[in-house]
Design an enzyme around this catalytic site. Structure first.
Site, PDB file in Angstrom:
ATOM      1  N   ASN A 195       8.844 -27.389  -0.205  1.00  0.00           N
ATOM      2  CA  ASN A 195       9.500 -26.101  -0.162  1.00  0.00           C
ATOM      3  C   ASN A 195      10.833 -26.220  -0.145  1.00  0.00           C
ATOM      4  O   ASN A 195      11.470 -26.791   0.805  1.00  0.00           O
ATOM      5  CB  ASN A 195       8.954 -25.377   1.107  1.00  0.00           C
ATOM      6  CG  ASN A 195       9.106 -24.011   0.953  1.00  0.00           C
ATOM      7  OD1 ASN A 195      10.441 -23.677   0.655  1.00  0.00           O
ATOM      8  ND2 ASN A 195       8.496 -23.245   1.109  1.00  0.00           N
ATOM      9  N   ASN A 230       5.886 -16.470   0.503  1.00  0.00           N
ATOM     10  CA  ASN A 230       5.555 -17.656   1.122  1.00  0.00           C
ATOM     11  C   ASN A 230       4.865 -17.677   2.497  1.00  0.00           C
ATOM     12  O   ASN A 230       4.686 -18.420   3.262  1.00  0.00           O
ATOM     13  CB  ASN A 230       6.773 -18.525   1.428  1.00  0.00           C
ATOM     14  CG  ASN A 230       7.654 -18.450   0.007  1.00  0.00           C
ATOM     15  OD1 ASN A 230       8.649 -17.880  -0.002  1.00  0.00           O
ATOM     16  ND2 ASN A 230       7.267 -19.415  -0.698  1.00  0.00           N
ATOM     17  N   ILE A 242       2.568 -19.691   6.975  1.00  0.00           N
ATOM     18  CA  ILE A 242       3.898 -19.808   6.465  1.00  0.00           C
ATOM     19  C   ILE A 242       4.002 -21.165   5.790  1.00  0.00           C
ATOM     20  O   ILE A 242       3.584 -22.140   6.280  1.00  0.00           O
ATOM     21  CB  ILE A 242       5.024 -19.956   7.696  1.00  0.00           C
ATOM     22  CG1 ILE A 242       4.823 -18.750   8.678  1.00  0.00           C
ATOM     23  CG2 ILE A 242       6.377 -20.202   7.060  1.00  0.00           C
ATOM     24  CD1 ILE A 242       5.610 -18.680   9.799  1.00  0.00           C
ATOM     25  N   CYS A 243       4.549 -21.069   4.695  1.00  0.00           N
ATOM     26  CA  CYS A 243       4.671 -22.203   3.602  1.00  0.00           C
ATOM     27  C   CYS A 243       6.023 -22.484   3.848  1.00  0.00           C
ATOM     28  O   CYS A 243       7.224 -21.978   3.354  1.00  0.00           O
ATOM     29  CB  CYS A 243       4.454 -21.739   2.180  1.00  0.00           C
ATOM     30  SG  CYS A 243       4.306 -23.249   1.149  1.00  0.00           S
ATOM     31  N   LEU A 244       6.498 -23.713   4.894  1.00  0.00           N
ATOM     32  CA  LEU A 244       7.853 -24.078   5.101  1.00  0.00           C
ATOM     33  C   LEU A 244       7.749 -25.412   5.277  1.00  0.00           C
ATOM     34  O   LEU A 244       6.925 -26.007   6.304  1.00  0.00           O
ATOM     35  CB  LEU A 244       8.140 -23.391   6.317  1.00  0.00           C
ATOM     36  CG  LEU A 244       9.974 -23.566   6.687  1.00  0.00           C
ATOM     37  CD1 LEU A 244      10.607 -22.900   5.753  1.00  0.00           C
ATOM     38  CD2 LEU A 244      10.047 -22.892   8.007  1.00  0.00           C
TER      39      LEU A 244
END
Lengths: 612, 152
Positions: free
Chosen positions: A29, B80, B87-89
């Protein structure tokens, strides 16, 4: 092991085996590099940047595809609800197979405490329909009872969840469905099943978080108040379930939504339930509900202001009551008064606790975070949804040792022996008997646990008042469990990986409680061998004989100061190590050997050099 | 494990209390020092401006060798972040470093609100909207912010 929740606490490695996705795919990401460089301790993100642009095969996307249902449209019509917890391998449950009872069916008009039907096989899994079988109509009430019936058979996180739970989960995806499921839990969970309230937690954990609107609807449909509380005597199961449901939701929603759930009526109802005339099970779960509401500080202030302590000081007197249900009430009331709702002029129990002659306690520094240990150190209880564990203060390496446990609640506990290597993974549902360094007896599901695997044993299910015996024979490398003096055959598996360093240890599912006797009192069923008692050989300084309430403990921690030049990762040791080739320091060897790349610049570590 | 609470966590907690991060509050739970109640203000000039977003943050047993677990409790329309608040982090996953801290993690999450990344989505439908009709997506995000993240 207990199956905590299939949804898992959060997505993360521990949840990975639960999800049916292949989580091994890397994901990148590009956002991690944003705006954080202002903080000096942030690793250099340059390496990351290149990696980030490489691809966006985000594993999250796979998960998202299992949840294509829109967050915002969750309550609008949706012809094919998809289980949000990611059960992609299970065909979506068709809405038509479940007869959704209207919320009205759960309203106060319907107050019968329905009895649990005889155990019957789990309903046909959805697969049956694929081969053309006619779907059977199943009501939500039946699904709830099915879940209760199969819950004892759930011993493995990787096991496929029962169809009933999947179906309930799907139904609860919509607001009306969620309300129906909650009302059904209130209506049908019977009083006499030791896992009843635990099933409420398990099922509500599975369901999506309710919105504020759902909460308000639930409150208004229950229309709780003082007057309704009086009906608790006729319908104790229903009212215990209401309290358990309120507590569970309050815990899940800690924050503003928990505040909106604590309406005037709900608070009045829960406080009215603390009348000693009420059914003890209703009182118990009302105390626990108030405790869970208090996780939100605004609620805590409201509850304190409403005068909860005056009720609790009366109930606290039940702490040694011979009736086990009342004893639980006493325990929880006392715990609240010591930890949560402090009352002016009341001495904290630990300050006046007499521990003369007691040389072994449950170790309040060697327990998972939510376990409640009595100020006398020999009784423990969990009201959390996690699987809480504890070891005792005394460790044995050789000889023959014996201790006893008095069962206060008949639900799931795993009690036995563990070394220090045994880990308490409370949130993942792992406890004593769930690794190779511990072995435990589970009298509810009638299992022996070792290395997270279970085997049935020949004892009947335990009940309140039973006495368990735990014999550890380190000379002959065997463990003998007994129930009221009846021995099981010796267990030897644990000695494959652990030879010494054993502690008495136990894990508790929600709402479970028991009392330990390490030999300060006479044993009820002393084994006919020459054994030693912990209490005769152990020693505790008066300092260590204190079980501090949590607020006292946290206050002590806050005052802790830090040395100069300590390791920037653990803050425990001196920073004495340099990483090569990057040359970054500020960490200790203990931390350095746990990492493969520099925490500051991400350069792979080739050498760790001690510097002074 | 209260007294055996790692010094690292105590240190971070002390610093969060004494030098709070603007726009972010992280308060340790009274019962569990590994659990934090978090409020993140929506960044200005983002669709989340004016909103206060609740998150929960949990430090697992092997923290700081393993990342904290963080989740949005307030509903949010963001490509996201999925509907369960996950959470996409990258720094919460494979790009975690033990030198990162609670404060830096929360700053990264706040930054994620300023810069949604629909090319690396967690919520597919939201990401799709963000790509197909960005202005509409932003309007939806603003509407959700008003609906769920502002005190009525």
């Amino acid at each position: 092991m207990i199956v905590t929740s299939w949804l898992g606490y959060l997505l993360g490695t521990q949840v990975a085996p639960v999800l049916y996705f292949v989580l091994e795919r890397t994901f990148y990401n590009s956002l991690g590099r944003l705006h954080v460089a202002a903080d000096s301790s942030v690793p250099d993100q340059r390496n990351c940047t290149t990696a980030c642009t490489m691809g966006n095969a985000c594993l999250c996307r796979d998960q998202a595809s299992a949840e294509e249902e829109d967050h915002g449209n969750a309550y609008t019509s949706n012809p094919q609800p998809v289980p949000a917890s990611g059960w992609t391998n299970a065909p979506p449950v068709n809405n038509h197979t479940a007869v959704v009872t209207t919320p009205d069916q759960g309203l106060p008009g319907d107050n019968r405490d329905r009895r649990r039907p005889p155990r019957r096989p789990a309903p046909q899994p959805p697969v049956a329909r694929v081969v053309g079988m006619r779907p059977r109509k199943v009501t939500i009430d039946e699904l709830v009872l099915d879940t209760l019936a199969v819950i004892r058979t759930l011993v493995d996180n990787e096991q496929e969840p029962p169809y009933a739970m999947l179906a309930l989960h799907d139904i609860a995806e919509k607001e009306a469905g969620w309300l129906s499921v909650v009302h059904s839990l209130i209506n049908v969970i019977p009083m006499d099943d030791p896992l009843g309230p635990a099933v409420i937690i398990l099922l509500l954990d599975e369901c999506p978080l309710p919105t504020k609107e759902s909460i308000l609807k639930l409150s208004s449909s229950l229309s709780l108040c003082k007057r309704i509380s009086r009906m608790g005597l006729q319908h104790p199961a229903r009212h215990r379930n209401i309290a358990a449901v309120l507590g569970c939701i309050a815990e899940k929603l800690a924050g503003p939504n928990s505040v909106s759930l604590l309406t005037e009526g709900n608070l009045e109802y829960l406080l009215a339930n603390l009348d000693p005339q009420c059914h003890p099970a209703v009182i118990l779960h009302s105390i626990i509900a108030l405790e869970k509401f208090s996780q939100t500080s605004e609620n805590k202030a409201t509850i304190a202001k409403a005068g909860v302590t005056s009720h609790l000081v009366i109930l606290e007197k039940w702490v040694n009551d011979p009736k086990f249900l009342r004893r639980q009430v006493g325990f929880c009331a006392q715990w609240c008064l010591d930890n949560l709702f402090l009352k002016d002029g009341r001495t904290l129990t630990y300050e006046s606790a007499d521990l003369k002659g007691i040389n072994v306690l449950l170790n309040s520094n060697d327990t998972s975070e939510y376990l409640k240990i009595s100020p006398h150190g020999l009784e423990a209880r969990s009201d959390a949804s996690s699987f809480e564990s504890v070891r005792c203060t005394f460790c044995v390496d050789a000889g023959i040792w014996y201790y006893e446990v008095l069962v206060v609640t008949a639900g799931v506990m795993q009690i036995g022996w563990a070394t220090k290597d045994s880990k308490f993974l409370n949130h993942e549902g792992y406890g004593i008997g769930d690794d190779e360094f511990s072995c435990a007896y589970d009298g509810c599901r009638q299992l022996i646990w070792y290395s997270a695997k279970s085997r049935p044993h020949a004892h009947e299910a335990w009940k309140e008042g039973d006495v368990l015996g735990f014999l550890l024979d380190l000379d002959n490398k065997q463990i003998i469990f007994s129930l009221n003096g009846n021995n099981l055959p010796p267990e030897r598996d644990v000695f494959r990986s652990a030879r010494s360093g054993f502690f008495a240890a136990a894990s508790f599912m929600s709402f479970q409680q028991c009392i330990f006797n390490f030999g300060a009192e006479d044993f009820r069923y002393p084994p006919p061998v020459n054994f030693s008692k912990f209490n005769d050989h152990a020693e505790l300084s008066s300092e260590d004989k204190v079980i501090l309430p949590r607020h006292k403990k946290l206050a002590l921690l806050r005052e802790l100061s830090f040395k100069e030049n300590c390791c920037n990762l653990c803050f425990d040791n001196q920073a004495d190590t340099e990483l090569r080739p990057c040359g970054h320091r500020d960490l200790c060897m203990t931390c350095a050997i746990q990492i493969e790349s520099c925490p500051i610049c991400r350069e792979p570590i080739q050498q760790r050099v001690e510097v002074t | 494990m209260m007294a055996s609470l790692p010094r690292r966590i105590i240190k971070e907690t002390q610093r969060l209390t004494h030098e709070p991060v603007p726009g972010i509050s992280a308060i340790p739970d009274e019962q569990n020092a590994r659990y934090f109640h978090v409020d993140v203000m929506g960044p200005s000039e983002s669709p989340f401006e004016g909103g206060t977003f609740k998150l929960e943050l949990f430090l697992p047993e092997d923290y700081p060798m393993a990342p904290p677990k963080v989740r949005f409790m307030t509903k949010i329309y963001h490509p996201n972040i999925d509907k369960l608040g996950r959470i996409c982090l990258d720094i919460l996953k494979d790009k975690w470093s033990p030198a990162l801290q609670i404060r830096t993690v929360l700053l990264s999450i706040q930054a994620l609100l300023s810069a949604p990344n629909p090319d690396d989505p967690l919520a597919n439908d939201v990401a799709e909207q963000w790509k197909v009709n960005e202005s509409h997506a932003i309007e939806t995000a603003k509407a959700w912010t008003r609906l769920y993240a502002m005190k009525s």
